[in-house]
Design an enzyme around this catalytic site. Structure first.
Site, mmCIF file in Angstrom:
data_model
loop_
_atom_site.group_PDB
_atom_site.id
_atom_site.type_symbol
_atom_site.label_atom_id
_atom_site.label_comp_id
_atom_site.label_asym_id
_atom_site.label_seq_id
_atom_site.Cartn_x
_atom_site.Cartn_y
_atom_site.Cartn_z
ATOM 1 N N ASP A 1 -5.029 56.483 -13.157
ATOM 2 C CA ASP A 1 -3.861 57.146 -12.531
ATOM 3 C C ASP A 1 -4.333 58.396 -11.794
ATOM 4 O OD1 ASP A 1 -4.219 59.151 -14.396
ATOM 5 O OD2 ASP A 1 -2.166 59.076 -15.172
ATOM 6 N N ASP B 1 4.372 59.875 -1.847
ATOM 7 C CA ASP B 1 4.348 58.438 -1.508
ATOM 8 C C ASP B 1 3.141 58.085 -0.632
ATOM 9 O OD1 ASP B 1 6.661 58.047 -2.934
ATOM 10 O OD2 ASP B 1 7.986 57.933 -1.176
ATOM 11 N N GLU C 1 2.254 56.701 -10.953
ATOM 12 C CA GLU C 1 0.950 56.873 -10.314
ATOM 13 C C GLU C 1 -0.141 56.113 -11.070
ATOM 14 O OE1 GLU C 1 2.586 58.994 -12.092
ATOM 15 O OE2 GLU C 1 1.351 60.499 -13.048
#
Lengths: 637, 276
Positions: free
Chosen positions: A519, A536, A562
């Site tokens: 992540d 994003d 994420e």
């Protein structure tokens, strides 16, 4: 259709005309054959009569040869003085005149002795006329006194024409001359009349032949024949036959009708035997011309016979009936053809409608038995860019050759050994799987759903419905379901649906499955500091970096927020580590928009196929947690 | 007077025109001693010539004997006949309208001829025995009349004491001797001469007699037409006649009625022979 009716009419008319002409020719041939039988009868009768005369002449000749006194006179005559010859001639006349009178009763007109050198020795019909040479214009006399063989045939003379039978008189190797028995046509005619009582006979001579040898002063004894001025007859005042014929209305009528017939003069001048069958006022007549050859084998005239010939009328009527029946048949055939034309036109209209219907279909429709084409619609030709089936078949044998070999699509490689052809193979598939792909003329690839229906014993109607758009839509939806809408990486749905098959795939390839769980470090700060838009974008960029640095078979899945997972094949944990490290470095060194630098933390595991994959995921997540706790931007295994 | 003269002249003119037109269909009787075929053959050229020149149509009237010809003259069914001297004299005795116009020449170029008695060389003529004589026809000059005269003058024999018969022609008479049916034949010399090539010999011959003539019937034919016919026949050259052949082959000359004077004697000729 009018044109077809007209064409049919002309065909029937043309055939009818040919048949009519054929019948007419056949009729003429049949009539001629029938007429020739009459001619043959006259010929046979004439020959029989002449043969009879021959027998009489031979018998008379032998009688003379056996007559010692006669032979003695002839022997002496050859070497006698002129005065003695006169006496001997008289003695011969006195000795044989009774024989001559007997011969006259048998219609033999002339008994004529010739000397060895071809002079007249004694004519019994004109005894005082003797001594004249015959050698130059009497072939028979010349031949007999040269070859010493009997000669028989028609021959002219200085006065008359007649049938001559001339015999050599050889006595102990000494040629004493010859003796001739001759008959005029009147004798033959009389007998012909007995054999063929319903006929009238006459004789005509070729004028130039008659005038060749006859005494100049005798030419007026001949008249032009009524048939042609090239032929003549004996003056009717000196010939009983000519006189008889002259006053015969029946004969005169037939002469006129003969002259009116087609090619009469040509036939007459041809000098060969011929017939003129005549039909007048439904009555049949015949005039036969039997060619006469003289002893020189030249045709010199004809024996002409006139008679009734009713058979020819019957024959003509029979043929006319045939022609009439033929006419009726022609009408019947024309009606039949008209019916056929109407029916064909109906079928054609129906076919045309059907074709039009098929042509306007959006699908490709063909009629085939799996190998040969019977029919293809317009869409087919538009799709492949061919004008017609013939042109298509120049390049291909079967539409099946065009099926592209792609996963999920039927192609020829899917035809099994026990299946006859692609049709059978497709029929064995479920409807849903009957999908093929073909490349159109514009090089675009299309997908088709194939439906097959039996047309007849052999053929099938195969319908290729274009499902390219539908298929694309389906694929798009499928993509939407299994991919993350923001980053376009696979999502959890994809993972859940495919993880087992991926593991199985790796196992089948004798490899194990590696799991990289990672992540983005401090992603919450990114969102908080730069906004969700930047966040994003960061996610998208991360996905792109990862996608660029994994293999085609490796799968990137957005696990949530994420967090991402990479499913990959690997032999050992080091391989996974190396790949994770590589990705980590790439991300670390990437220059992100606005935020410049970002890092990710990685937890990796080597999944054992016996284990629960979700357990392995959990392990990887724990390793990630460890990486987070030990300073982030690390790979922990 | 003038009127009468005009009428006479007109009548003469009219009559002359009619006569000049003449008869278009002429009945001709050839010699009865020959066959109709032979006669037709022989007269064909000369008759054709007359038909063409004078626009006539000549019909052959074949009679069996001289008697029929004489009857034909009398009843007007014969216009012209070909007759020997005796038949003409006989006709003239009974019918004054017979007139000879041309006489036919023989091969010797003479229009006169002789009658002969002929026999076959092999046959013996024994005057002491009765014999058979072949004659032509009762009214043939060389028939009974001259044969009788010759027998009488040359052999001092009477024909009436012999067997005789009519054979209807000179040739038949001669041939019947040749056949051995008769011993002697009375015939025209020219015909008998032809039969010498058959061993016939002439044993007696007469003085010259007027030849065969064309005799016209002056009752049925006009003088003008007779003149036309006579002139037409005499105008043909002998060369042309020779080319024609037939009866005129030797040519012809104008007939002289005086030539017949010597034949105007009383005679009685039996109409039938004495052999049954």
């Amino acid at each position: 259709m009018k044109k077809r009716f007209l064409l049919a009419f002309f065909i029937v008319f043309f055939i009818s005309v040919i048949i009519y002409k054929y019948m007419e020719v056949s009729k003429e041939v049949a009539i001629e054959n029938l007429a020739n039988k009459t001619l043959e009868t006259v010929k046979v009768a004439n020959e029989a009569i002449l043969d009879t005369y021959m027998v009489v002449a031979q018998k008379s000749f032998l009688d003379i040869m056996k007559n010692k006194e006669a032979m003695k006179i002839l022997e002496e005559f050859k070497y006698a003085s002129q005065e003695r010859k006169n006496l001997l001639r008289g003695r011969l006349y006195r000795l044989l005149y009774t024989n001559y009178e007997l011969l006259q009763k048998l219609s033999i007109r002339q008994l004529h002795f010739h000397t060895y050198d071809g002079k007249s020795l004694l004519r019994f019909d004109l005894p005082y006329k003797n001594g004249d040479s015959l050698i130059d214009f009497r072939t028979s006399v010349k031949m007999v006194n040269t070859n010493f063989k009997a000669v028989a045939g028609f021959e002219g003379g200085r006065n008359y024409f007649g049938y001559r039978y001339v015999f050599p008189m050889i006595n102990q190797y000494d040629n004493l001359g010859s003796v001739e028995f001759s008959i005029n046509f009147e004798g033959v005619e009389k007998k012909l009349q007995n054999i063929l009582p319903f006929h009238t006979h006459m004789i005509i001579f070729e004028k130039k032949v008659v005038y060749k040898h006859i005494f100049e002063k005798k030419k007026n004894l001949f008249l032009d024949s009524s048939f042609s001025n090239k032929y003549c007859v004996e003056n009717y005042e000196i010939s009983k036959i000519t006189k008889k014929v002259k006053d015969n209305k029946f004969v005169n009528k037939l002469i006129k009708l003969s002259k009116d017939s087609i090619d009469f003069n040509k036939k007459l001048c041809n000098k060969k035997s011929f017939t003129i069958p005549i039909i007048k006022d439904n009555k049949g007549y015949i005039v036969t011309f039997l060619s006469i050859k003289n002893t020189d084998k030249n045709e010199i005239g004809y024996i002409v016979s006139f008679g009734e010939f009713q058979d020819v009328v019957e024959l003509k009527n029979r043929y006319n009936n045939f022609i009439f029946i033929g006419f009726l048949v022609a009408i019947f055939v024309y009606i039949l053809m008209a019916i056929v034309i109407v029916q064909v036109e109906k079928i054609k209209t129906e076919s045309s409608k059907l074709k039009k219907f098929i042509d306007i279909q959006n699908s490709i429709v063909i009629l085939t038995d799996g190998e040969d084409f019977q029919f293809a619609n317009k869409k087919f030709f538009d799709f492949f860019g061919y004008k017609d089936l013939k042109e298509f078949l120049k390049d291909h044998h079967c539409i099946c050759e065009e099926f592209i070999n792609i996963d999920g699509f039927f192609s020829l490689k899917d035809v099994k050994a026990n299946e006859d052809n692609w049709i059978e193979s497709l029929l064995n598939l479920s409807g849903r799987k009957r999908i093929i792909s073909m490349v159109a003329e514009n090089s675009m690839t299309y997908a088709f759903s194939v439906s097959i229906n039996k047309y007849d014993e052999k053929n099938y109607v195969v319908n290729f419905t274009d499902i390219s758009d539908t298929l694309k839509e389906k694929l798009h939806l499928q993509e939407q379901v299994i991919r993350d809408q923001l980053t376009k990486a696979y999502n959890r749905v994809y993972f859940d649906k495919n993880i087992n098959s991926l593991i199985e795939f790796h196992t089948n390839n004798e490899q194990r499955t590696g799991i990289i769980f990672f992540d983005i470090d401090h992603f919450k700060d990114v969102n908080d500091t730069y906004g969700h838009q930047v966040g994003d974008n960061v996610l998208k960029t991360i996905v792109n970096i990862v996608k660029s640095n994994i293999r085609s078979g490796d799968k990137l899945i957005r696990w949530g927020g994420e967090e991402f997972i990479i499913i990959l094949s690997a032999d050992k944990i080091d391989d996974i580590y190396r790949r994770a490290e590589h990705i980590r470095v790439k991300i670390e060194h990437h220059k992100f928009h606005k935020i410049e630098q970002l890092t990710c933390s990685f937890g990796i595991v080597l999944h054992d196929s016996k284990d629960d994959v979700y357990e392995s995921i959990k392990n990887a997540d724990e390793n990630l947690y460890k990486a987070k706790n030990s300073g982030r931007n690390k790979v922990i295994l | 007077m003038i009127k009468k003269m005009v009428l006479v002249v007109f009548s003469l003119f009219f009559t002359t025109t009619l006569i000049a037109n003449g008869k278009k269909n002429i009945n001709f009787a050839p010699l009865p001693t020959k066959s109709s075929v032979q006669n037709t053959k022989e007269f064909l050229p000369v008759n054709r010539y007359l038909e063409k020149k004078l626009s006539l149509k000549i019909h052959y009237i074949h009679k069996k004997d001289y008697r029929d010809i004489l009857d034909g003259f009398k009843n007007g069914t014969i216009d012209i006949a070909y007759l020997g001297p005796l038949p003409f004299v006989s006709l003239k005795k009974e019918y004054k309208y017979a007139q000879p116009i041309v006489t036919f020449k023989q091969s010797n170029g003479l229009a006169k001829y002789r009658c002969v008695i002929a026999k076959f060389k092999d046959d013996k003529f024994d005057k002491t025995k009765q014999f058979k004589v072949a004659l032509t026809q009762p009214l043939s000059t060389c028939g009974y009349l001259m044969t009788n005269i010759l027998l009488k003058s040359k052999f001092n024999l009477e024909l009436e004491n012999q067997k005789y018969n009519y054979t209807m022609s000179h040739t038949n008479a001669l041939l019947s001797v040749l056949k051995g049916e008769y011993l002697l034949a009375g015939a025209k010399k020219s015909i008998a001469k032809k039969h010498e090539s058959l061993g016939m010999e002439i044993i007696a011959q007469s003085e010259l007699l007027p030849g065969f003539s064309l005799v016209v019937n002056t009752k049925t034919l006009s003088k003008e037409q007779i003149k036309q016919i006579q002139n037409s026949l005499l105008s043909v050259s002998s060369k042309e006649y020779k080319q024609w052949g037939g009866i005129t082959v030797n040519g012809l000359e104008k007939a002289n009625i005086d030539d017949y004077n010597s034949l105007h004697v009383d005679f009685k000729i039996p109409q039938k022979g004495n052999i049954r």
